[in-house]
Design a protein around this motif. Structure first.
Motif, PDB file in Angstrom:
ATOM      1  N   CYS C  59     -53.443  -1.555  -5.480  1.00 11.97           N
ATOM      2  CA  CYS C  59     -52.911  -2.120  -6.414  1.00 11.97           C
ATOM      3  C   CYS C  59     -51.568  -3.002  -5.878  1.00 11.97           C
ATOM      4  O   CYS C  59     -50.799  -2.125  -5.005  1.00 11.97           O
ATOM      5  N   ASN C  60     -51.435  -4.273  -5.968  1.00 11.01           N
ATOM      6  CA  ASN C  60     -50.229  -4.869  -5.411  1.00 11.01           C
ATOM      7  C   ASN C  60     -49.016  -4.906  -6.156  1.00 11.01           C
ATOM      8  O   ASN C  60     -48.027  -5.583  -6.033  1.00 11.01           O
ATOM      9  N   HIS C  61     -48.952  -4.203  -7.362  1.00 10.14           N
ATOM     10  CA  HIS C  61     -47.983  -3.954  -8.305  1.00 10.14           C
ATOM     11  C   HIS C  61     -47.014  -5.284  -8.339  1.00 10.14           C
ATOM     12  O   HIS C  61     -45.935  -5.224  -7.611  1.00 10.14           O
ATOM     13  N   CYS C  62     -47.668  -6.310  -8.693  1.00  7.16           N
ATOM     14  CA  CYS C  62     -47.271  -7.712  -8.857  1.00  7.16           C
ATOM     15  C   CYS C  62     -46.099  -8.184  -9.659  1.00  7.16           C
ATOM     16  O   CYS C  62     -45.791  -7.223 -10.454  1.00  7.16           O
ATOM     17  N   PRO C  65     -47.930  -9.438 -13.273  1.00  8.81           N
ATOM     18  CA  PRO C  65     -49.391  -8.682 -13.170  1.00  8.81           C
ATOM     19  C   PRO C  65     -50.122  -9.356 -14.286  1.00  8.81           C
ATOM     20  O   PRO C  65     -50.027  -9.391 -15.500  1.00  8.81           O
ATOM     21  N   ALA C  66     -51.256  -9.660 -13.891  1.00 11.08           N
ATOM     22  CA  ALA C  66     -52.270 -10.479 -14.639  1.00 11.08           C
ATOM     23  C   ALA C  66     -52.956  -9.322 -15.475  1.00 11.08           C
ATOM     24  O   ALA C  66     -53.516  -9.823 -16.522  1.00 11.08           O
ATOM     25  N   CYS C  67     -53.120  -8.055 -15.024  1.00  8.78           N
ATOM     26  CA  CYS C  67     -53.558  -7.340 -15.654  1.00  8.78           C
ATOM     27  C   CYS C  67     -53.039  -7.001 -17.255  1.00  8.78           C
ATOM     28  O   CYS C  67     -53.544  -6.918 -18.058  1.00  8.78           O
ATOM     29  N   VAL C  85     -46.557  -1.097 -11.384  1.00  4.85           N
ATOM     30  CA  VAL C  85     -47.594  -1.368 -12.666  1.00  4.85           C
ATOM     31  C   VAL C  85     -48.388  -0.220 -13.006  1.00  4.85           C
ATOM     32  O   VAL C  85     -49.104   0.444 -12.146  1.00  4.85           O
ATOM     33  N   CYS C 102     -57.387  -9.724 -12.920  1.00  4.89           N
ATOM     34  CA  CYS C 102     -56.630  -9.529 -11.505  1.00  4.89           C
ATOM     35  C   CYS C 102     -57.351 -10.081 -10.426  1.00  4.89           C
ATOM     36  O   CYS C 102     -58.637 -10.204 -10.255  1.00  4.89           O
ATOM     37  N   PRO C 103     -56.556 -11.006  -9.748  1.00  7.44           N
ATOM     38  CA  PRO C 103     -57.203 -11.830  -8.577  1.00  7.44           C
ATOM     39  C   PRO C 103     -57.806 -10.984  -7.463  1.00  7.44           C
ATOM     40  O   PRO C 103     -58.381 -11.472  -6.591  1.00  7.44           O
ATOM     41  N   TYR C 104     -57.300  -9.444  -7.385  1.00  8.40           N
ATOM     42  CA  TYR C 104     -57.586  -8.813  -6.409  1.00  8.40           C
ATOM     43  C   TYR C 104     -58.827  -7.824  -6.807  1.00  8.40           C
ATOM     44  O   TYR C 104     -59.189  -6.936  -6.286  1.00  8.40           O
ATOM     45  N   VAL C 106     -58.525  -5.246  -8.871  1.00  8.45           N
ATOM     46  CA  VAL C 106     -57.924  -4.069  -8.603  1.00  8.45           C
ATOM     47  C   VAL C 106     -58.528  -3.022  -9.801  1.00  8.45           C
ATOM     48  O   VAL C 106     -59.278  -2.149  -9.142  1.00  8.45           O
ATOM     49  N   PRO C 107     -58.217  -3.069 -10.939  1.00 13.45           N
ATOM     50  CA  PRO C 107     -58.806  -2.402 -11.889  1.00 13.45           C
ATOM     51  C   PRO C 107     -60.323  -2.103 -11.807  1.00 13.45           C
ATOM     52  O   PRO C 107     -60.790  -3.250 -11.977  1.00 13.45           O
ATOM     53  N   LYS C 118     -56.769   2.389 -12.179  1.00 14.16           N
ATOM     54  CA  LYS C 118     -56.203   1.872 -10.820  1.00 14.16           C
ATOM     55  C   LYS C 118     -55.071   2.489 -10.210  1.00 14.16           C
ATOM     56  O   LYS C 118     -54.464   3.471 -10.872  1.00 14.16           O
ATOM     57  N   THR C 169     -50.139 -14.216  -9.169  1.00 11.29           N
ATOM     58  CA  THR C 169     -49.510 -12.980  -9.711  1.00 11.29           C
ATOM     59  C   THR C 169     -48.204 -12.685  -8.862  1.00 11.29           C
ATOM     60  O   THR C 169     -47.505 -11.523  -9.283  1.00 11.29           O
TER      61      THR C 169
HETATM   62  S1  SF4 Z   1     -52.809  -7.876 -11.245  1.00  8.72           S
HETATM   63 FE1  SF4 Z   1     -54.015  -6.554 -10.022  1.00  8.72          FE
HETATM   64  S2  SF4 Z   1     -52.894  -6.174  -8.042  1.00  8.72           S
HETATM   65 FE2  SF4 Z   1     -51.510  -7.120  -9.573  1.00  8.72          FE
HETATM   66  S3  SF4 Z   1     -50.562  -5.400 -10.554  1.00  8.72           S
HETATM   67 FE3  SF4 Z   1     -52.214  -5.908 -12.005  1.00  8.72          FE
HETATM   68  S4  SF4 Z   1     -53.869  -4.693 -11.243  1.00  8.72           S
HETATM   69 FE4  SF4 Z   1     -52.516  -4.551  -9.582  1.00  8.72          FE
END
Ligand code: SF4
Ligand code: SF4
Lengths: 206, 733, 187
Positions: C59-62, C65-67, C85, C102-104, C106-107, C118, C169
């Motif tokens: 997780c990129n702990h943006c 955060p889109a999540c 996050v 999440c663009p990555y 991740v979850p 995540k 994000t």
């Molecule tokens: S958007 Fe994805 S990468 Fe960014 S904080 Fe949320 S789960 Fe982590």
């Protein structure tokens, strides 16, 4: 018509099935001859309700008619499914179905262990054999059913059934039915599945 | 009411009838091995930590800390007290919880009805011991000796107590042994001729090096903990050169990567030597005082070697050879690590001798941070008490008989007077790992009894009559050292052995007991004993002095790991070589004795023929050690199938695209696997990674022939295998 | 001032060994196929001449955060003190909106628990002064936690091939790219 377990199965009958499968998973039925299998079927047939079900009736017939060859390969198939040394085709351990990793001796196993301990029981080689081998789960229920002196024994029985055996028993039977190469393991899985079905009160417990 | 009564009668009848039928007491009675009343003592529910040792055939031999809660392992990680392990494990070590608790472990002794049939029946340990012991005694009666019993055991578990299997067989008389190793023999012989034995510097000394050449070694995959020190050295300014035919993961990190034609490394070393001689960059004092045969070597080089020739031979441009030679000769200390892969050629040993010579004439041997590092064994001086019991009185014959592990199948088939009739396999998976597995299978067919002790089902177990379930390191006791670093690691028993598993030592005791029951005095191996007492017996004064620790118990109580005294960590620091002359031998009479040229000369490489034009290399894979680990599903989720790497230009020639199935074939056999196109391999070579057997009906060894390397007989009894002189043709499947 | 914690992944050091991924998986006892950190192969021409290169991400702990924005039950919080996050599994209803947002990617959905899952940057370990599992278990010490409010390491990038555009994000993760070495390849 919905048949509930209360109306269908007498306690004695229920206990008998637990006993039967407990023996089965302990490997006690591996040595039976054709004649003895016939006797087992006779004993089962005395209990009418399960024999009313089509699938079970068919399976009983299969057991009655097993051949020498079937008996010979029964143990091999049984081991392929439950014992090894190969990758198990129908693991007899609850945690293989319920642990996130499919590992044995995990948190799920400990939950089972707590039930045993609550009524003062433990697996003889605790820590060496996972407590959630189906043999022990069946034996535990059998024990609880036969000890009305245990406080809340009906509750414990119900809780254990719902939280454990019924949670994975069907999946286990499914795996046997998918992988069985022998009429005996196949028939026993059908009977177990139907029995669990009744135990679950014909509800879709999965 | 009535119905109830009927039921009750029926129940009694039914239940009782079942019990009578089975001839058993009712379930729940004490006679069963099921549930029993709770013992007074409740199981320990607090968190405990134990020290373990990874016993695999790996440079890094890690010290492990195992967390146990409620009698079960909840986490396995590295031990911070060990400055080489640094509290971190490689990816394989991180899968240990799965290895212990996978439902698929071998749980009980079992017997197979019909080898390879998959028809297994469960037997008790007593039955297993009886079958095996009876067969052993029958063999002894029929042949008058026990030579028809053959042991094939090797590197699956290097716990010192695991030598009990060898010890147990020596305790019944003389037997046949698979001898040698597929691993390091050619290089080990080379170093034995040059210096008396193979002896490497402490890998933590990469930090002290000015210049590092990794010669055919890929520590990023096979020794991650060494790679850390190499990377750290690089970051503080040490130059890292990698010489390899493949752009390996390690080569990808090099300051300078040199792609060499396979099996010509000796030519490169000699070319560098020629340059160093011409430029007088060598240490005259060193070669005069600490070596013999230097002048002979000089004349050989001057007469036969030029840098131009080396450039031509190796494919490395002349200016590069000259520059690397100069840099290496003028950086002090300069460190060379010779990988095992580099010597798996028909000229492997002589190539290692040439590289040794390069290190010697630049006086990089005996220097902290320098060295010509290959393998070592200075810390292995245990008592090997498990092997000390000797044959029973009145045993006929004088010695064990050896068959070459590297041509195992053929030699077992050839053995006569007496033939081999029984096989014991432990810590090994020969059907997956040996060259020409089909010949090995034929040899198996000739056996009356095949016993395999293992953790998981594999091709060898599939082809055995009896399988014995063994413990993981966490379920037993032991002591481990490395052939690379200088630490000693204690292995404590962290959990009870699962199911009915036993260690090789416990199996040895159990079998000895049975043999003695059946025929008193037929086996000298102790029939009982406490595992901790056994492990304490491995300590002697040399070990105590070397490590500064009195006992196994003291070791486990003090951090579980200890490093050997500084004195041994610099190889040959005193320049007292263990050769006949006591000096470094450029000219080795020992080599001549074993049929080699006395000098480190270049021997022509094995060449492709027209029918099979493509070299096929099978290096070690990052998610496994030989046939171990690769089948574990945690790793399967990263890579779940084998593949063959090839250069896009080669692929194009055969109209092969990424992921196309490819037939890789030669005289020995063939296999079919998907292609992975990559420019990290040369155009004339394909690469398949070693040890893949899960979910496929082949191993990469299907087309590896038992072609021997040039050396090995002196230090290992047998030559190694030229695994990488394997030529194939490919086609789209 | 509050911290802004983020991963600093040193691709130059990373040997693609997957130890970070598996040690995390083992520590948190995730299903065999589930990962909070993954190691992926990068294109082999990343630095010009062919190399084997990998990148390890979690997780990129943006910063945005889109999540969190996508979650209908407010299961996500971004901690004020350090920007981690955190996903609260108790609240999670398993609708998987966050995974899609999440663009990555991740979850991940845990089919057994029927909840999302995540990386939490092991905040409970950080809170008691221990480093996250991946940081303390990488044999190459290739992963670090950096307070980007405190230091801005030089020569890092926030975009590597296969990684989504950071402008969406504002992930806190930064990378050190490998330096190309010299190569002498046979013709
Ligand atoms: S958007 Fe994805 S990468 Fe960014 S904080 Fe949320 S789960 Fe982590
Ligand atoms: S553990 Fe470290 S070196 Fe290995 S893949 Fe992860 S980040 Fe890379």
């Amino acid at each position: 018509m919905t048949i509930t377990q209360e109306t269908v199965m007498k306690p004695e009958e229920r206990s008998f099935y637990y006993q039967l499968f407990c023996h089965y998973y302990r490997g006690d039925l591996l040595q039976l001859t054709r004649k003895q299998w016939k006797q087992v079927v006779q004993i089962i047939k005395e209990y009418q309700y399960t024999s009313l079900l089509d699938e079970v009736a068919q399976s009983l017939q299969v057991l009655e008619e097993v051949t020498e060859r079937n008996i010979q390969t029964f143990e091999y198939d049984y081991n392929r499914l439950f014992v090894g040394p190969n990758k198990l085709l129908a693991s007899p351990f609850e945690s293989s179905y319920r642990n996130y990793e499919g590992n044995v001796l995990q948190q799920e196993t400990l939950n089972v262990r707590n039930f045993y301990r609550y009524v003062g029981l433990q697996v003889a080689n605790e820590g060496q054999i996972p407590d959630d081998h189906i043999q022990f789960e069946l034996e535990f229920i059998l024990h609880v059913l036969s000890q009305p002196t245990i406080e809340d024994h009906r509750q414990i029985y119900k809780m254990f059934l719902e939280k454990h055996l019924l949670q994975w028993g069907f999946k286990h039977c499914e795996l046997i039915l998918q992988n069985s190469q022998n009429p005996i393991t196949h028939a026993m899985a059908v009977i177990l599945k139907e029995f669990l079905q009744l135990e679950g009160g014909n509800k879709d417990v999965s | 009411m009535l119905a109830d009564n009927v039921s009750r009668r029926t129940f009694l009848k039914g239940s009782a009838a079942l019990s009578t039928l089975l001839g058993l007491g009712a379930i729940g009675s004490k006679a069963t091995n099921g549930l029993v009343p709770t013992a007074a003592a409740k199981s320990n529910s607090q968190k405990q930590q134990f020290f373990n040792a990874c016993p695999r055939n790996c440079y890094d031999t890690c010290s492990i800390v195992t967390t146990v809660e409620d009698g079960r392992i909840t986490f396995v990680t590295g031990n911070e007290n060990n400055h080489y392990t640094k509290g971190r494990l490689c990816v394989k070590g991180n899968t240990y919880p799965r290895i212990v608790y996978s439902p698929d472990r071998i749980k009980y002794p079992m017997r197979q009805k019909g080898r390879g049939s998959g028809n297994w029946e469960r037997i008790s340990w007593d039955e297993a011991y009886t079958i095996i012991a009876k067969k052993m005694l029958d063999i002894k009666k029929e042949y008058g000796n026990t030579l028809p019993i053959c042991l094939n055991k090797y590197s699956g578990n290097f716990n010192i107590l695991n030598y009990a299997t060898e010890g147990m067989l020596s305790s019944i008389g003389f037997t046949t042994r698979a001898q040698g190793t597929p691993c390091d023999p050619a290089g080990s012989d080379a170093q034995a001729f040059d210096m008396g034995t193979a002896y490497n510097n402490d890998p933590e000394q990469f930090m002290d090096a000015e210049y590092i050449i990794l010669w055919g070694a890929n520590p990023a995959w096979t020794s991650a903990h060494s790679m850390y020190f190499i990377e750290q050295a690089k970051e503080k300014g040490t130059k890292l050169v990698v010489i390899d035919p493949l752009i390996t993961q390690t080569a990808s990190k090099a300051d300078e990567y040199i792609q060499i034609k396979p099996s010509t490394d000796g030519a490169l070393a000699l070319g560098m030597i020629r340059y160093i001689m011409d430029q007088h960059l060598y240490d005259e004092e060193w070669v005069n005082n600490h070596a013999i045969g230097f002048h002979e070597f000089v004349s050989y080089v001057k007469k036969n070697i030029t840098v131009e020739w080396a450039a031509e031979k190796t494919g490395v441009p002349k200016p590069v050879i000259e520059r690397i030679a100069r840099e290496y000769a003028t950086s002090k200390p300069a460190n060379i690590w010779i990988g095992f892969g580099m010597q798996r050629h028909t000229n492997g040993g002589s190539m290692v001798r040439a590289i040794d010579a390069l290190a010697a004439l630049t006086s990089n041997i005996g220097k902290k941070g320098g060295g010509v590092n290959y393998i070592g064994g200075e810390t292995w001086g245990f008592n090997y008490h498990t092997m000390s019991f000797g044959a029973p009185e009145g045993t006929e014959g004088e010695a064990d008989r050896y068959v070459n592990m590297n041509n195992f199948g053929a030699q077992v088939l050839d053995a006569q007077d007496p033939p081999i009739k029984m096989m014991w396999i432990a810590c090994r998976n020969p059907i997956a790992q040996d060259p020409e597995p089909n010949v090995v299978k034929k040899a198996f067919d000739q056996m009356d009894l095949i016993v395999t002790a293992d953790l998981y089902m594999n091709q060898t177990v599939e082809y055995s009559d009896i399988v014995l379930p063994v413990t993981t390191p966490f379920e037993t006791v032991g002591i481990n050292v490395s052939y690379w670093h200088y630490w000693m690691n204690a292995n404590e028993q962290a959990i009870k052995p699962l199911y009915e598993t036993k260690s090789d030592l416990e199996i040895a005791m159990g079998l000895s007991k049975k043999l003695n029951e059946l025929e008193a005095g037929s086996c000298t191996f102790p029939v009982s004993g406490n595992l901790v007492e056994w492990v304490e017996k491995e300590f002697n004064d040399d070990i105590r002095k070397l490590f500064g620790v009195k006992s196994w118990d003291e070791l486990r109580k003090n951090g579980g790991t200890v490093k050997a005294s500084e004195k041994v960590t610099v190889a040959w620091e005193d320049l007292k070589f263990r050769t006949p002359s006591g000096k470094y031998e450029f000219f080795s009479k020992k080599a001549v004795e074993y049929g080699h040229h006395p000098l480190p000369v270049f021997i022509e490489e094995y060449k492709a023929n027209n029918e099979y034009p493509i070299r096929c290399i099978s290096p070690h894979w990052k998610l496994g050690i030989h046939s171990q680990f690769q089948h574990i599903d945690w790793l399967g989720a990263i890579q779940d199938h084998p593949f063959v790497e090839m250069h896009p230009d080669l692929a194009k020639k055969y109209s092969i695209r990424e992921n196309d199935m490819v037939n890789v074939r030669n005289e020995a056999g063939y296999l079919t696997l998907p292609a992975k196109l990559t420019k990290t391999v040369p155009v004339d070579t394909v690469v398949m990674y070693e040890g893949w057997w899960k979910d496929v009906h082949y191993t990469e060894n299907f087309n590896v022939k038992a072609l021997p390397s040039d050396m090995g007989d002196y230090s290992k009894g047998q030559r190694g295998i030229a695994f990488h002189d394997n030529f194939v043709k490919i086609e789209k499947a | 001032m509050a911290k802004k914690l983020g991963f600093l992944v040193n691709i130059e050091r990373c040997i693609g060994c997957h130890a970070c991924e598996i040690s995390c998986k083992s520590f948190y006892q995730l299903e065999p196929s589930m990962r909070r950190r993954t190691v992926r192969e990068l294109p082999e021409d990343l630095v010009g001449s062919p190399v084997r290169a990998f990148v390890s991400t979690a997780c990129n702990h943006c910063d945005e955060p889109a999540c969190q924005k996508a979650c209908p039950v407010g299961a996500y919080t971004k901690r004020d003190e350090d920007g981690i996050v955190v996903h609260n599994q108790e609240l999670c209803i398993g609708c998987q909106m966050c995974g899609k947002a999440c663009p990555y990617g991740v979850p991940q959905y845990n089919p057994v628990k029927k909840k999302m899952d995540k990386c939490s940057m092991c905040y409970d370990r950080l809170d008691v002064g221990e480093s996250p599992i991946c940081v303390s278990k990488c044999p190459m010490e290739a992963i670090e936690i950096v307070d980007y409010n405190e230091v801005q390491p030089s020569g890092t990038v926030s975009l590597v091939p296969t990684f989504a555009d950071p402008s969406i994000t504002h992930p806190t993760t930064q990378f050190i790219l490998p330096k190309p070495g010299k190569q002498f390849r046979r013709a």
